[in-house]
Write a protein that holds these residues in place. Sequence first.
Motif, PDB file in Angstrom:
ATOM      1  N   ARG A   1      -8.522  -0.170   1.976  1.00 43.35           N
ATOM      2  CA  ARG A   1      -8.022  -1.105   0.782  1.00 43.35           C
ATOM      3  C   ARG A   1      -7.753  -0.002  -0.618  1.00 43.35           C
ATOM      4  NH1 ARG A   1     -10.810  -3.850  -3.073  1.00 43.35           N
ATOM      5  NH2 ARG A   1      -9.580  -5.367  -4.103  1.00 43.35           N
ATOM      6  N   TYR A   2      -6.901  -0.279  -1.122  1.00 45.30           N
ATOM      7  CA  TYR A   2      -6.266   0.572  -2.348  1.00 45.30           C
ATOM      8  C   TYR A   2      -6.448  -0.082  -3.481  1.00 45.30           C
ATOM      9  CZ  TYR A   2      -4.233   3.819   1.085  1.00 45.30           C
ATOM     10  OH  TYR A   2      -4.180   4.609   2.286  1.00 45.30           O
ATOM     11  N   ARG A   3      -7.291   0.507  -4.649  1.00 42.74           N
ATOM     12  CA  ARG A   3      -7.465  -0.183  -5.824  1.00 42.74           C
ATOM     13  C   ARG A   3      -6.829   0.634  -6.919  1.00 42.74           C
ATOM     14  NH1 ARG A   3     -12.095  -1.250  -8.993  1.00 42.74           N
ATOM     15  NH2 ARG A   3     -13.197  -0.082  -7.408  1.00 42.74           N
TER      16      ARG A   3
ATOM     17  N   GLU B   1     -10.899   2.162  -0.519  1.00 45.06           N
ATOM     18  CA  GLU B   1     -12.317   1.583   0.009  1.00 45.06           C
ATOM     19  C   GLU B   1     -11.925   1.209   1.408  1.00 45.06           C
ATOM     20  OE1 GLU B   1     -12.266  -1.510  -2.940  1.00 45.06           O
ATOM     21  OE2 GLU B   1     -12.844   0.016  -4.676  1.00 45.06           O
TER      22      GLU B   1
ATOM     23  N   VAL C   1      -7.515   2.028  -9.931  1.00 46.69           N
ATOM     24  CA  VAL C   1      -8.463   2.071 -11.344  1.00 46.69           C
ATOM     25  C   VAL C   1      -8.218   2.627 -12.714  1.00 46.69           C
ATOM     26  CG1 VAL C   1     -10.125   2.065  -9.440  1.00 46.69           C
ATOM     27  CG2 VAL C   1      -9.357   4.284 -10.521  1.00 46.69           C
TER      28      VAL C   1
ATOM     29  N   THR D   1       0.783  -1.257   0.064  1.00 42.78           N
ATOM     30  CA  THR D   1       0.106   0.133   0.123  1.00 42.78           C
ATOM     31  C   THR D   1       0.793   1.272   0.013  1.00 42.78           C
ATOM     32  OG1 THR D   1      -0.261   0.148   2.438  1.00 42.78           O
ATOM     33  CG2 THR D   1      -1.820  -1.174   1.239  1.00 42.78           C
TER      34      THR D   1
END
Length: 175
Positions: A164-166, A157, A168, A40
């Motif tokens: 939590r990192y996504r 999120e 995109v 992260t």
Amino acid sequence: MPTARLFYALWPDPPMAQTLSTWAALAQPHSHGRPMRTETLHMTLAFLGQVEREIADELIDATAYHRLQPGSVTLDRYGVFDRPRILWAGPAQTPDGLQASHDGLWLWLSAFGFAPPAQPFRPHVTLLRNIERHDPPASAPPPLTWRYDRMVLVASESTDGGSRYRVVARSRPQP
Ligand code: 2AM
């Protein structure tokens, strides 16, 4: 989902993230706090907060066409912020190229209705959260030069286990 919590960041490659994780481990006996998970670790360029779904979709599409000027930043010090209480790694001086990329990104974002923050850009990688001391460790590990050529758009999120990192979207590197 009606909104998404978004930010633009430089994301380290796995070896760089691993080294940054070592920085966190070395500071932990001094600062205490909770280390960020290695996967992260990142440097935020622009924090957008909660963004309407429609705008988020536009940003996701447009990000691929935003070219970040390649550059480098040398992380050579630890620092602390009191609110939130974090220990970070960062450059003693912000490189001109990184500052220009930050400023250019916010100019580009103004077309989507975003206004730049009032505070000056303080490039940093958060290593420990909820630290217990106001002073950073006196000395940092050997300087770490981070070369970058793209940025990522990240959705943050909330989960039971924390944020939590996504990723995109990604900007396109220079040809
Ligand atoms: P931090 O590491 O200094 O906490 C996701 O939360 C990313 O956005 C983190 O890098 C975090 O910075 C940054 N961030 C969160 N809230 C912010 C705010 N109000 N202004 C600027 N950056 C923020």
